[in-house]
Design a protein around this motif. Sequence first.
Motif, PDB file in Angstrom:
ATOM      1  N   UNK A  70       0.669  -1.180   0.036  1.00  0.00           N
ATOM      2  CA  UNK A  70      -0.013   0.036   0.097  1.00  0.00           C
ATOM      3  C   UNK A  70       0.840   1.274  -0.090  1.00  0.00           C
ATOM      4  N   UNK A  71       1.719   1.456  -0.761  1.00  0.00           N
ATOM      5  CA  UNK A  71       2.831   2.322  -1.073  1.00  0.00           C
ATOM      6  C   UNK A  71       2.489   3.103  -2.296  1.00  0.00           C
ATOM      7  N   UNK A  72       2.458   4.320  -2.138  1.00  0.00           N
ATOM      8  CA  UNK A  72       2.346   5.192  -3.311  1.00  0.00           C
ATOM      9  C   UNK A  72       3.647   5.776  -3.930  1.00  0.00           C
ATOM     10  N   UNK A  73       3.832   5.243  -5.057  1.00  0.00           N
ATOM     11  CA  UNK A  73       5.104   5.402  -5.817  1.00  0.00           C
ATOM     12  C   UNK A  73       5.034   6.287  -6.974  1.00  0.00           C
ATOM     13  N   UNK A  74       3.885   6.563  -7.360  1.00  0.00           N
ATOM     14  CA  UNK A  74       3.515   7.378  -8.386  1.00  0.00           C
ATOM     15  C   UNK A  74       4.287   8.497  -8.727  1.00  0.00           C
ATOM     16  N   UNK A  75       4.975   9.375  -7.672  1.00  0.00           N
ATOM     17  CA  UNK A  75       5.922  10.443  -7.885  1.00  0.00           C
ATOM     18  C   UNK A  75       7.108   9.923  -8.150  1.00  0.00           C
ATOM     19  N   UNK A  76       7.595   8.925  -8.266  1.00  0.00           N
ATOM     20  CA  UNK A  76       8.919   8.222  -8.474  1.00  0.00           C
ATOM     21  C   UNK A  76       8.988   7.884  -9.910  1.00  0.00           C
ATOM     22  N   UNK A  77      10.296   8.153 -10.489  1.00  0.00           N
ATOM     23  CA  UNK A  77      10.621   7.686 -11.768  1.00  0.00           C
ATOM     24  C   UNK A  77      11.216   6.428 -11.783  1.00  0.00           C
ATOM     25  N   UNK A  78      10.641   5.398 -12.579  1.00  0.00           N
ATOM     26  CA  UNK A  78      11.018   3.976 -12.799  1.00  0.00           C
ATOM     27  C   UNK A  78      11.883   3.961 -13.830  1.00  0.00           C
ATOM     28  N   UNK A  79      12.928   3.463 -13.824  1.00  0.00           N
ATOM     29  CA  UNK A  79      14.043   3.023 -14.823  1.00  0.00           C
ATOM     30  C   UNK A  79      13.903   1.353 -15.133  1.00  0.00           C
ATOM     31  N   UNK A  80      13.489   1.056 -16.437  1.00  0.00           N
ATOM     32  CA  UNK A  80      13.507  -0.533 -16.225  1.00  0.00           C
ATOM     33  C   UNK A  80      14.712  -1.233 -16.290  1.00  0.00           C
ATOM     34  N   UNK A  81      14.783  -2.133 -15.584  1.00  0.00           N
ATOM     35  CA  UNK A  81      16.233  -3.117 -15.650  1.00  0.00           C
ATOM     36  C   UNK A  81      15.519  -4.444 -15.291  1.00  0.00           C
ATOM     37  N   UNK A  82      15.917  -5.484 -16.088  1.00  0.00           N
ATOM     38  CA  UNK A  82      15.614  -6.689 -15.696  1.00  0.00           C
ATOM     39  C   UNK A  82      15.931  -7.660 -14.612  1.00  0.00           C
ATOM     40  N   UNK A  83      17.050  -7.266 -14.239  1.00  0.00           N
ATOM     41  CA  UNK A  83      17.639  -8.023 -13.053  1.00  0.00           C
ATOM     42  C   UNK A  83      18.768  -6.865 -12.259  1.00  0.00           C
ATOM     43  N   UNK A  84      19.245  -7.474 -11.308  1.00  0.00           N
ATOM     44  CA  UNK A  84      20.202  -6.516 -10.144  1.00  0.00           C
ATOM     45  C   UNK A  84      21.200  -6.056 -11.007  1.00  0.00           C
ATOM     46  N   UNK A  85      21.854  -7.019 -11.726  1.00  0.00           N
ATOM     47  CA  UNK A  85      23.121  -6.487 -12.383  1.00  0.00           C
ATOM     48  C   UNK A  85      23.020  -5.448 -13.486  1.00  0.00           C
ATOM     49  N   UNK A  86      21.819  -5.543 -14.011  1.00  0.00           N
ATOM     50  CA  UNK A  86      21.481  -4.539 -15.201  1.00  0.00           C
ATOM     51  C   UNK A  86      21.050  -3.301 -14.511  1.00  0.00           C
TER      52      UNK A  86
END
Length: 320
Positions: A70-86
Amino acid sequence: MTTSATTPALHFFDDLAATLHGTPPLPVGIIYPCSAVSLRAACELLRRRLAQPVLIGPAARIREIAQEEALDITACRIVEAIDDAQAAQRGVRMARDGEVAVLMKGALHSRVYLHEIGHHEGGLRTDRWMSHVYVLDLPGVGRPLLVSDGAVNIAPDLDVRRDIVRNAIDLAHMLGIACPRVALLSAVETVNPGLQSTLDAAIICKMADRGQITGGIVDGPLAFDNALSPEAARCKGVHSPIGGQADILIVPDLEAGNILAKQMTFLGGAQAAGIVLGARVPVILTSRADSLSTRVLSCMVAISMIRNGYRIAGPGVDAA
């Protein structure tokens, strides 16, 4: 935890928060925030207007965790990466390109995180060895204590140990300690040819005498008690410019530093932050088990570093 009238209260991080209040939030890249506590930290940084979180990792998984918690992260930019290394690779690239000012570790192993940061070609290396500093506000001390290195350098040689001292002094300056007292710790306070840490301490002190290390008062070897207790120093007849009032504790190796800092946190009631210096940007290195408070306080330290003159250096340039 209650504090008596004769025991100094915890206040360092409150004072730090006050100095940052009202400053524009900086972009902070959170690498692989695939845990509830990582996303809570992002939300808390937003709530306090300390930072603008950039979440670097698998977007679907990040949103799934946020929904579950129940966390609102709409104000955060998300940058796609498939796994931790990427995620680590993309975060480091963004730091190099100036898209984020600070990097924060999420739910990935430190080895993966530091490997990309320390990469010889695409990482964030400078001419300084990278080293970790715990910033601790401990009941009864009345001043912050810096402990280094308890997280990055396992068994530092003399060159690395020199930069560990230099990095810790630089951080102390950025946190408002004009002339930090640096204690080089060992089991004893006299030079013993059979105890390498005492020999290294003696050489580091001579480096400071010759101007190879500047900005603080450096002494050692010192045992833990006479580094922090004026009474212990008097009882042992230790005549030191530190005077039992160290601001910075330089430990012999990673195991000693890690155990010391965690003992202060889990048994001593210290508030703690963890930061890596020597890279092109401040690097927040916390344990995956660290609390929300530790993550937020670490971000406060990193932001304070930027606000107080941490230079984002290029490859081959001293970072501080």
